[in-house]
Design an enzyme around this catalytic site. Structure first.
Site, short mmCIF file in Angstrom:
data_model
loop_
_atom_site.label_atom_id
_atom_site.label_comp_id
_atom_site.label_asym_id
_atom_site.label_seq_id
_atom_site.Cartn_x
_atom_site.Cartn_y
_atom_site.Cartn_z
N PRO A 76 0.73 -1.23 -0.09
CA PRO A 76 -0.11 0.15 -0.08
C PRO A 76 0.78 1.32 0.09
CG PRO A 76 -1.10 -1.53 1.64
CD PRO A 76 0.34 -1.90 0.91
N THR A 107 1.97 2.46 -5.20
CA THR A 107 2.04 3.97 -5.51
C THR A 107 2.58 4.58 -4.25
OG1 THR A 107 0.23 3.72 -7.05
CG2 THR A 107 0.53 6.04 -6.33
N LYS A 186 2.84 9.18 -12.28
CA LYS A 186 1.53 8.39 -11.77
C LYS A 186 0.90 9.53 -10.92
CE LYS A 186 -1.23 5.24 -9.64
NZ LYS A 186 -2.51 4.60 -10.35
N LYS A 261 -5.22 9.17 -1.14
CA LYS A 261 -3.97 9.00 -0.61
C LYS A 261 -3.00 9.62 -1.83
CE LYS A 261 -1.92 4.89 -1.99
NZ LYS A 261 -0.71 4.17 -2.45
P1 NAD Z 1 -4.42 -3.75 -0.96
O1 NAD Z 1 -4.42 -3.22 0.34
O2 NAD Z 1 -5.51 -4.50 -1.45
O3 NAD Z 1 -3.20 -4.73 -0.78
C1 NAD Z 1 -1.87 -4.71 -0.27
C2 NAD Z 1 -1.23 -5.96 0.06
O4 NAD Z 1 0.05 -5.87 0.75
C3 NAD Z 1 -1.98 -6.55 1.17
O5 NAD Z 1 -2.34 -8.11 0.70
C4 NAD Z 1 -1.49 -6.64 2.38
O6 NAD Z 1 -1.46 -7.64 3.29
C5 NAD Z 1 0.11 -6.58 1.82
N1 NAD Z 1 1.24 -6.07 2.70
C6 NAD Z 1 1.15 -4.88 3.18
N2 NAD Z 1 2.31 -4.74 3.96
C7 NAD Z 1 2.91 -5.67 3.74
C8 NAD Z 1 4.44 -6.12 3.93
N3 NAD Z 1 5.18 -5.33 4.83
N4 NAD Z 1 4.97 -7.35 3.59
C9 NAD Z 1 4.08 -7.75 2.58
N5 NAD Z 1 2.69 -7.73 1.97
C10 NAD Z 1 2.35 -6.61 3.00
O7 NAD Z 1 -3.84 -2.48 -2.13
P2 NAD Z 1 -4.01 -2.65 -3.59
O8 NAD Z 1 -5.33 -1.94 -3.96
O9 NAD Z 1 -3.61 -3.95 -4.17
O10 NAD Z 1 -2.78 -1.57 -3.90
C11 NAD Z 1 -1.47 -1.46 -3.82
C12 NAD Z 1 -0.77 -0.54 -4.26
O11 NAD Z 1 -1.19 -0.41 -5.74
C13 NAD Z 1 -1.05 0.89 -3.62
O12 NAD Z 1 0.11 1.63 -3.49
C14 NAD Z 1 -2.01 1.28 -4.57
O13 NAD Z 1 -2.22 2.73 -4.50
C15 NAD Z 1 -1.82 0.95 -5.86
N6 NAD Z 1 -2.54 1.06 -6.77
C16 NAD Z 1 -3.93 0.37 -6.50
C17 NAD Z 1 -4.93 0.33 -7.56
C18 NAD Z 1 -6.42 -0.08 -7.24
O14 NAD Z 1 -7.26 0.14 -8.00
N7 NAD Z 1 -6.46 -0.82 -6.08
C19 NAD Z 1 -4.85 0.93 -8.78
C20 NAD Z 1 -3.52 1.39 -9.07
C21 NAD Z 1 -2.60 1.21 -8.21
#
Ligand code: NAD
Length: 319
Positions: A76, A107, A186, A261
């Site tokens: 995240p 991101t 981004k 965020k």
């Molecule tokens: P999410 O919260 O669904 O998933 C994040 C994962 O990371 C979780 O499974 C969590 O358990 C894991 N995690 C957290 N800390 C960790 C650590 N120290 N070691 C290992 N795993 C860990 O988030 P997401 O929606 O998958 O987003 C991830 C990134 O992608 C973010 O930065 C977000 O801004 C970006 N993003 C998201 C989207 C979207 O539509 N969801 C689109 C583009 C970019």
């Protein structure tokens, strides 16, 4: 498929990462191993059970790094990226990295990304670290159609490997110049897209209040100088674009808290480089308030239409 991808690592199997890792598992041939780690066990177990022998659970980012040649991460925030890479006991950088290629798709703020990159460069000079954030959402991740914004230039020595690997998960790979500029791109994109969503919501709301059918008004925008992807594909007003999250109760799509965020990261970045902003603070306040509004929390970010009091029952007024 080239054997160069025989040992891959994936850290962070959340909404995005799980689909991205699955694209690799689907598209790469048998014999390829994908070593995965997440602090949450359910998504790890799910992939391991679905792709036995191909997706393999690890107990830390360090173990993933020890077993893989190329490591991707998708977590995240900046603090999670710092912990994944720099934790002295369990982090990626605690492994002997040799010539490994590390790709962070999260991101996050550019400062944390550069801190990780510089640490790797200092302690593991043969390894390389890239920022490669994505656009396209959970649906794009599930379909393998996201866009990657790469923090390097077209002449980078790893560009061939990066392009080939990222193409398994995405449609477009855009090298943005140098380290941290993938992230800067981004954040600029999400700042602009977030502001367009607010402005579109306001324009649609004022139009409906003057008696305009928002479908007609959206046709006008599409034909005029206001044409934009938010109105065309993610129209904030429910019922204008049937497939848009707004038409499904703002379910699915890009959560308003994630927009908050990213918008906040963009405003901080602009301030840190002395870029003047007329709309930044106002936009940030809007997304902060919408994220805290129970009617909007956890919904697609185009829920700003609801947040500003847009008429979601407009169809009652028209045939
Ligand atoms: P999410 O919260 O669904 O998933 C994040 C994962 O990371 C979780 O499974 C969590 O358990 C894991 N995690 C957290 N800390 C960790 C650590 N120290 N070691 C290992 N795993 C860990 O988030 P997401 O929606 O998958 O987003 C991830 C990134 O992608 C973010 O930065 C977000 O801004 C970006 N993003 C998201 C989207 C979207 O539509 N969801 C689109 C583009 C970019």
């Amino acid at each position: 498929m080239a054997t160069k991808f025989s040992r891959l690592g994936f850290i962070g199997l959340g909404a995005m990462g799980k689909h991205m890792a699955e694209q690799l598992a689907i598209k790469l041939p048998d014999g390829v191993k994908i070593f995965v780690f997440d602090v949450a066990t359910p998504p790890v177990k799910e992939l391991v059970e679905k792709y036995p022998g191909k997706v393999i659970e690890c107990s830390s980012p360090k173990e993933v790094a020890e077993k893989s040649d190329i490591i991707l991460s998708m977590v995240p925030e900046g603090r999670h990226v710092a912990s994944v890479y720099l934790d002295e006991a369990t982090g990626v950088a605690a492994a002997d990295l040799g010539k490994r290629v590390l790709i962070d798709c999260s991101t996050i703020d550019t400062a944390t990304s550069l801190r990780v990159k510089n640490y790797i460069a200092e302690h593991h000079p043969a390894a390389s670290f890239y920022d490669a954030p994505v656009s396209g959402g959970v649906l794009g991740a599930a379909k393998g159609t996201v866009a990657f914004f790469l923090g390097c230039d077209k002449q980078d020595p790893q560009i061939g490997v990066l392009t080939e690997l990222l193409s398994l998960m995405g449609k477009q790979i855009i090298p943005c110049g140098k380290p941290s500029l993938g992230l800067a791109s981004k954040l600029c994109n999400n700042y602009l897209s977030g502001l367009i969503a607010i402005a579109s919501s306001e324009a649609l709301n004022m139009g409906i209040k003057t008696g305009l059918d928002p479908r007609v008004l959206s046709d006008v925008f599409a034909a005029g100088t206001a044409q934009n992807a938010i109105c065309d594909r993610f129209n904030p007003c429910p019922g204008v674009v049937p497939d848009a999250p707004s038409s499904k109760g703002y379910e699915g799509g890009f959560k308003v808290q994630l927009m908050k965020k990213d918008f906040s990261l963009a405003v901080n970045m602009a301030e840190s480089v002395g870029a003047n902003m007329v709309l930044g603070q106002q936009g940030l306040k809007t997304y902060e308030a919408a994220s805290n509004d129970p009617k909007c929390f956890d919904r697609d970010s185009r829920v700003v239409f609801r947040y500003i009091g847009g008429d979601e029952k407009w169809a009652d007024k028209f045939e």
